[in-house]
Design a protein around this motif. Structure first.
Motif, PDB file in Angstrom:
ATOM      1  N   ALA A 312      55.198 -40.750 -62.971  1.00 57.21           N
ATOM      2  CA  ALA A 312      55.420 -40.817 -64.428  1.00 57.21           C
ATOM      3  C   ALA A 312      55.751 -42.246 -64.837  1.00 57.21           C
ATOM      4  N   TYR A 313      56.563 -42.887 -63.996  1.00 57.78           N
ATOM      5  CA  TYR A 313      56.930 -44.281 -64.270  1.00 57.78           C
ATOM      6  C   TYR A 313      55.692 -45.172 -64.305  1.00 57.78           C
ATOM      7  N   TYR A 314      54.757 -44.935 -63.363  1.00 57.51           N
ATOM      8  CA  TYR A 314      53.572 -45.795 -63.299  1.00 57.51           C
ATOM      9  C   TYR A 314      52.506 -45.452 -64.330  1.00 57.51           C
ATOM     10  N   VAL A 315      52.830 -44.529 -65.228  1.00 53.56           N
ATOM     11  CA  VAL A 315      52.055 -44.379 -66.465  1.00 53.56           C
ATOM     12  C   VAL A 315      52.827 -45.043 -67.606  1.00 53.56           C
ATOM     13  N   ILE A 316      54.096 -44.672 -67.737  1.00 54.36           N
ATOM     14  CA  ILE A 316      54.883 -45.112 -68.894  1.00 54.36           C
ATOM     15  C   ILE A 316      55.130 -46.625 -68.881  1.00 54.36           C
ATOM     16  N   ALA A 317      55.556 -47.149 -67.728  1.00 57.30           N
ATOM     17  CA  ALA A 317      55.879 -48.585 -67.684  1.00 57.30           C
ATOM     18  C   ALA A 317      54.644 -49.466 -67.940  1.00 57.30           C
ATOM     19  N   ALA A 379      45.988 -36.912 -71.406  1.00 58.86           N
ATOM     20  CA  ALA A 379      45.989 -36.544 -69.992  1.00 58.86           C
ATOM     21  C   ALA A 379      47.009 -37.363 -69.200  1.00 58.86           C
ATOM     22  N   TYR A 380      47.195 -38.618 -69.569  1.00 57.68           N
ATOM     23  CA  TYR A 380      48.111 -39.463 -68.810  1.00 57.68           C
ATOM     24  C   TYR A 380      49.413 -39.720 -69.561  1.00 57.68           C
ATOM     25  N   TYR A 381      49.309 -40.431 -70.674  1.00 56.42           N
ATOM     26  CA  TYR A 381      50.532 -40.911 -71.312  1.00 56.42           C
ATOM     27  C   TYR A 381      51.386 -39.756 -71.846  1.00 56.42           C
ATOM     28  N   ASN A 382      50.800 -38.843 -72.587  1.00 58.37           N
ATOM     29  CA  ASN A 382      51.593 -37.737 -73.125  1.00 58.37           C
ATOM     30  C   ASN A 382      52.141 -36.835 -72.027  1.00 58.37           C
ATOM     31  N   ARG A 383      51.328 -36.609 -71.007  1.00 60.16           N
ATOM     32  CA  ARG A 383      51.801 -35.790 -69.891  1.00 60.16           C
ATOM     33  C   ARG A 383      52.986 -36.466 -69.190  1.00 60.16           C
ATOM     34  N   MET A 429      54.225 -50.753 -52.247  1.00 60.31           N
ATOM     35  CA  MET A 429      55.305 -51.554 -52.838  1.00 60.31           C
ATOM     36  C   MET A 429      56.072 -50.722 -53.865  1.00 60.31           C
ATOM     37  N   TYR A 430      55.356 -49.909 -54.626  1.00 58.10           N
ATOM     38  CA  TYR A 430      56.022 -49.111 -55.663  1.00 58.10           C
ATOM     39  C   TYR A 430      57.048 -48.148 -55.055  1.00 58.10           C
ATOM     40  N   LEU A 431      56.813 -47.721 -53.808  1.00 58.83           N
ATOM     41  CA  LEU A 431      57.707 -46.736 -53.179  1.00 58.83           C
ATOM     42  C   LEU A 431      59.133 -47.273 -52.963  1.00 58.83           C
ATOM     43  N   ASN A 432      59.297 -48.600 -53.049  1.00 64.32           N
ATOM     44  CA  ASN A 432      60.634 -49.175 -52.969  1.00 64.32           C
ATOM     45  C   ASN A 432      61.584 -48.595 -54.000  1.00 64.32           C
ATOM     46  N   ASP A 433      61.029 -48.189 -55.131  1.00 67.95           N
ATOM     47  CA  ASP A 433      61.853 -47.736 -56.253  1.00 67.95           C
ATOM     48  C   ASP A 433      62.025 -46.228 -56.303  1.00 67.95           C
ATOM     49  N   VAL A 434      61.669 -45.558 -55.202  1.00 67.24           N
ATOM     50  CA  VAL A 434      61.633 -44.093 -55.233  1.00 67.24           C
ATOM     51  C   VAL A 434      62.989 -43.466 -55.577  1.00 67.24           C
TER      52      VAL A 434
ATOM     53  N   ALA B  33      43.213 -46.194 -56.779  1.00 68.37           N
ATOM     54  CA  ALA B  33      44.379 -45.920 -55.929  1.00 68.37           C
ATOM     55  C   ALA B  33      45.583 -45.546 -56.795  1.00 68.37           C
ATOM     56  N   ILE B  34      45.780 -46.318 -57.855  1.00 68.22           N
ATOM     57  CA  ILE B  34      46.938 -46.067 -58.725  1.00 68.22           C
ATOM     58  C   ILE B  34      46.751 -44.753 -59.485  1.00 68.22           C
ATOM     59  N   LEU B  35      45.559 -44.533 -60.009  1.00 67.44           N
ATOM     60  CA  LEU B  35      45.328 -43.295 -60.767  1.00 67.44           C
ATOM     61  C   LEU B  35      45.381 -42.074 -59.851  1.00 67.44           C
ATOM     62  N   GLY B  36      44.976 -42.252 -58.603  1.00 69.77           N
ATOM     63  CA  GLY B  36      45.081 -41.159 -57.644  1.00 69.77           C
ATOM     64  C   GLY B  36      46.537 -40.757 -57.444  1.00 69.77           C
ATOM     65  N   PHE B  37      47.399 -41.758 -57.423  1.00 73.06           N
ATOM     66  CA  PHE B  37      48.836 -41.530 -57.282  1.00 73.06           C
ATOM     67  C   PHE B  37      49.392 -40.819 -58.528  1.00 73.06           C
ATOM     68  N   ILE B  38      48.942 -41.279 -59.679  1.00 78.01           N
ATOM     69  CA  ILE B  38      49.402 -40.700 -60.951  1.00 78.01           C
ATOM     70  C   ILE B  38      48.922 -39.252 -61.108  1.00 78.01           C
ATOM     71  N   GLU B  39      47.797 -38.974 -60.468  1.00 78.05           N
ATOM     72  CA  GLU B  39      47.166 -37.645 -60.585  1.00 78.05           C
ATOM     73  C   GLU B  39      48.118 -36.495 -60.248  1.00 78.05           C
ATOM     74  N   GLN B  40      49.140 -36.764 -59.419  1.00 77.82           N
ATOM     75  CA  GLN B  40      50.130 -35.729 -59.075  1.00 77.82           C
ATOM     76  C   GLN B  40      50.744 -35.072 -60.297  1.00 77.82           C
ATOM     77  N   LEU B  41      50.772 -35.811 -61.394  1.00 80.03           N
ATOM     78  CA  LEU B  41      51.421 -35.276 -62.607  1.00 80.03           C
ATOM     79  C   LEU B  41      50.714 -34.017 -63.103  1.00 80.03           C
ATOM     80  N   GLN B  42      49.442 -33.861 -62.705  1.00 81.73           N
ATOM     81  CA  GLN B  42      48.697 -32.679 -63.155  1.00 81.73           C
ATOM     82  C   GLN B  42      49.274 -31.384 -62.573  1.00 81.73           C
ATOM     83  N   GLU B  43      50.050 -31.512 -61.464  1.00 78.36           N
ATOM     84  CA  GLU B  43      50.631 -30.303 -60.847  1.00 78.36           C
ATOM     85  C   GLU B  43      51.769 -29.717 -61.666  1.00 78.36           C
ATOM     86  N   VAL B  44      52.367 -30.546 -62.530  1.00 81.94           N
ATOM     87  CA  VAL B  44      53.593 -30.120 -63.203  1.00 81.94           C
ATOM     88  C   VAL B  44      53.267 -29.206 -64.389  1.00 81.94           C
TER      89      VAL B  44
END
Lengths: 495, 95
Positions: A312-317, A379-383, A429-434, B33-44
Motif C-alpha cells: 500500500a505504501y508503494y502505491v501511496i508514497a 485499481a491501485y490508488y483507491n484500493r 531495499m523496500y523490505l527494510n521498512d517492513v 517488479a514493483i507492480l507485481g509486488f503491489i498486486e498483493q493488494l488485490q487479495e484484500v
C-alpha cells in the motif's frame, strides 16, 4: 567532566544552566569533531559562521537567565529542511544551488529557542531510500564496523547523515524526517534513538515534501530523554501547515518516570516474518522480558493487515511524490538542463528532470504517475487508500481493547554493507521498512531504541508504537526499555 | 497486468522525464517488479471500506481570506535559473 562531545542534550543543558560550560565551547568542540570526520560524509554543508554567531547569542541569553531547553545545544539539520540562505538541496541535483529565502517552521522554532546549527546533513535523494546511497553527495558512512572488518556499512536511510552524525558524536542531536521509516531504521542501524511523532505533531512547512500524508519530522538523539526534550521544542500548531494539530504540547521530559507497571504491551504476531535472523528474534524476546520485568502486562495481539502495508505504501508514497515533485521543472529554482537549438518548454521539462533526478527518484515518480493515470486510479490508488483505512483500524482495535503500546523489532537486520544491494531489485531495499511503514500509514508515533548488539558487535533496536498524540506515554515506555537494556556501546573511532 | 515498452514510454512522457529509447525495456521490467509486488493488494477484501482521506480525524483549519504576504518578487526570483525584468524566463511557448 567528560568531553563536551560525549554529553547528552540533558547534561549539556544542565551544565549550561549551572554556568559550567558555554554554548561557544560546545560549538567549537563539535565543529572540531566534524572537521575530523570527513570520512563519514555526514555533514554536507558546513555552517560554522552561523553556529558561532548563534552560540554567542545563546551565551548572552543564558547569562540573562533566559534558557529554553534547547538553548546553546549544537545540532545537525537534515538537508531536507529549508534553512534561510543556506543550501537546502534534498540531496538532489535538481535542487543544485538552492538557497531558500525562508526558514522552515521547525528550524525557526529551534533557533528561536536558541539551538545552534552546525550544518546540513546527508540523506537519500528526496528522502527516497533506506541506505543513503541515492544521495547526490555520495554515501554517508556508518561509524560502526562489523567486528574486525573494515568494510563500509550503511548508516541506513533516508536520514543516514543524521544518524551517522549523532552516533559519531558530531552533534548532540539531529533533525530527521520519516515517511516510511527514515528516522527509525537509520537510528536502529547506528545505535541511537529516533522518534517519529504522530502525524500532525510537527509542522511540515519548509520541509521538502516527499509524500505529504506520511511525512513527519522528528529528533534523532543518544537517549530517550534527549528525544523528549528535542521533540517538545519542534512540536506545535503552525498556521502555515493546515495538517499540523492545534493541540497543547506536553512537557514530554516530565513524563519520563520509567514506571510502566500495569501497562499493557502488545506483541503482534504478524511481525514475526519468514527469514528474520534469529538474533532479531532473540532481541525481541529480550525486550519482552525487560518490559515484563518492569511490571508491564505482555499481551499477544494481531494486526491482520500488516502484510499489505508495504505494497500500500508503494502505491501511496510514489503517487504523492509524483505530484509533489512536479514542481521541479527547471523554471523557479534549481537545475535547468542545457537546451539544444529548437527545444521548447516540454524538452526543457523532460531534459531537466532526466538530468536532475536520480534513478530511484525517477522510478518512484513514474510509478506514481502510472498508478494515478486514467484507468488505473481505482485499481491501485483507491484500493491502496482503502487498505490504509484497514491498517489504521487494526491499530485502533488493539488500542480500544486496552493495549497501551506495541513492541516490535525496528528492522529486519542490522546494518549492511554499502553497495551490497546494488544488484538487488528495488523491492529488496523496500523490505527494510517492513516493520516501520505501518506506523506512517496509521499516522501513529513510533520510536526506535537500541537494546542490543549482534554477534559482530553491530547495534540492533526495538520499536515501540504508541497511541496518537501520546508521545509522552510512549517515550516513558521507551525510557523503561532503555533503562533495562543498558545500551552503552559506541563505535570505535576509525575515521 | 504487465507493462510493455510502449506503456513505459507513455508513463515517462506523462511524468515529463526524458528516457532514452534503449533504456525503456529495462524500465518496463522494473515497473513490472514493483507492480507485481503491489498486486498483493488485490487479495484484500475492501468491500464497503472508505478510502482514507486524512489519517487524523480532524477538520482542516480555515482562516480569513486576506492577504498576509507579498511584495517579494526579488526573493521569489532569487533562485530562478533564468529571470528577466521581474519574471521567470522560459523558452518560447507560443509561436
Amino acid at each position: 567532566m567528560s568531553a563536551l562531545t560525549d554529553l547528552t542534550i540533558a547534561e549539556a543543558r544542565d551544565l549550561l544552566r549551572a554556568g559550567e560550560t558555554t554554548a561557544l565551547a560546545l560549538t567549537e568542540a563539535h565543529l572540531e569533531a566534524i572537521e575530523g570526520a570527513g570520512a563519514l560524509n555526514a555533514f554536507v554543508h558546513h555552517t560554522p559562521e552561523i553556529a558561532r554567531a548563534q552560540a554567542k547569542a545563546a551565551d548572552a541569553r543564558i547569562a540573562r537567565g533566559d534558557q529554553p531547553d534547547m538553548c546553546g545545544i549544537p545540532i545537525g539539520v537534515k538537508d531536507l529542511f529549508c534553512t534561510k540562505g543556506v543550501l537546502s538541496q534534498a540531496a538532489s541535483k535538481i535542487l543544485d544551488g538552492f538557497k531558500p529565502p525562508y526558514e522552515s517552521t521547525i528550524t525557526d522554532k529551534l533557533f528561536h529557542d536558541g539551538a545552534i546549527m552546525l550544518g546540513k546533513l546527508n540523506m537519500d535523494e528526496f528522502a527516497m531510500g533506506s541506505s543513503n546511497e541515492t544521495s547526490v553527495y555520495g554515501d554517508a558512512v556508518n561509524p560502526w564496523r562489523a567486528g574486525n572488518s573494515e568494510a563500509a556499512l550503511t548508516p541506513g536511510g533516508s536520514s543516514g547523515g543524521s544518524a551517522a552524525a549523532v552516533s559519531a558524536h558530531l552533534c548532540l542531536g539531529a533533525l530527521g524526517t520519516d515517511t516510511g521509516g527514515s528516522i527509525r531504521q537509520p537510528a536502529a542501524f547506528t545505535g541511537i534513538t529516533g522518534i517519529k511523532p504522530t502525524y500532525g505533531r510537527c509542522s511540515r512547512w519548509g520541509i521538502v515534501a516527499f509524500a505529504s500524508s506520511l511525512d513527519q519530522a522528528g529528533p534523532m538523539t543518544r537517549s530517550v530523554r534527549d528525544a523528549a526534550i528535542f521533540l517538545r521544542a519542534m512540536s506545535g500548531h503552525d498556521p502555515k501547515d493546515s495538517t499540523s494539530a492545534d493541540l497543547p504540547v506536553p512537557d514530554f521530559e516530565a513524563m519520563l518516570t520509567g514506571d510502566i507497571r500495569g501497562q499493557v504491551i502488545g506483541i503482534p504476531k504478524e511481525y514475526r516474518i519468514d527469514g528474520m535472523p534469529e538474533e532479531i528474534d532473540t532481541l525481541w524476546q529480550q525486550g519482552i522480558d525487560m518490559l515484563r520485568d518492569a511490571g508491564a502486562e505482555i499481551r499477544d495481539i494481531s494486526l491482520p493487515h500488516t502484510k499489505y502495508a508495504l505494497p500500500a505504501y508503494y502505491v501511496i508514497a510514489p503517487a504523492e511524490a509524483s505530484s509533489n515533485l512536479a514542481r521541479y521543472d527547471g523554471v523557479r529554482f534549481g537545475h535547468r538542463a542545457k537546451l539544444s537549438q529548437g527545444d521548447g518548454i516540454t524538452e526543457m521539462y523532460e531534459k531537466t528532470r532526466a538530468e536532475g533526478f536520480g534513478d530511484e527518484v525517477q522510478r518512484r515518480v513514474m510509478v506514481g504517475t502510472y498508478v494515478l493515470s486514467a484507468g488505473f486510479y481505482d485499481a491501485y490508488y483507491n484500493r491502496a487508500r482503502k487498505v490504509r483505512t484497514l491498517i489504521k483500524k487494526d491499530f485502533e482495535d488493539v488500542f480500544a481493547a486496552g493495549v497501551d503500546a506495541i513492541l516490535t523489532p525496528a528492522t529486519p537486520s542490522s546494518a549492511f554493507e554499502l553497495g551490497a544491494m546494488e544488484d538487488a531489485d528495488p523491492i529488496q531495499m523496500y523490505l527494510n521498512d517492513v516493520f516501520t511503514v505501518t506506523v506512517n500509514l496509521a499516522g501513529l508515533p513510533g520510536i526506535a531504541v537500541p537494546t542490543g548488539q549482534d554477534r559482530r558487535g553491530l547495534p540492533m533496536a526495538l520499536q515501540l508504537i504508541g497511541k496518537p498524540w501520546e508521545e509522552g506515554a510512549l517515550m516513558n515506555v521507551a525510557q523503561s526499555l532503555e533503562d533495562r537494556a543498558g545500551f552503552v556501546a559506541r563505535p570505535e573511532k576509525w575515521w | 497486468m504487465s507493462i510493455d515498452t510502449e506503456t513505459a514510454r507513455r508513463t515517462a512522457k506523462l511524468a515529463r522525464i526524458a528516457v532514452p529509447e534503449e533504456r525503456l525495456p529495462a524500465l518496463a521490467g522494473e515497473f513490472n517488479a514493483i507492480l507485481g509486488f503491489i498486486e498483493q493488494l488485490q487479495e484484500v477484501d475492501v468491500d464497503g471500506v472508505e478510502p482514507m482521506v486524512s489519517v487524523t480525524p480532524m477538520r482542516l483549519k480555515r482562516r480569513d481570506d486576506v492577504v498576509t504576504d507579498g511584495n517579494q518578487a526579488e526573493a521569489i526570483l532569487a533562485n530562478a535559473p533564468e529571470a528577466r525584468e521581474g519574471f521567470f524566463a522560459v523558452p518560447k511557448v507560443v509561436e
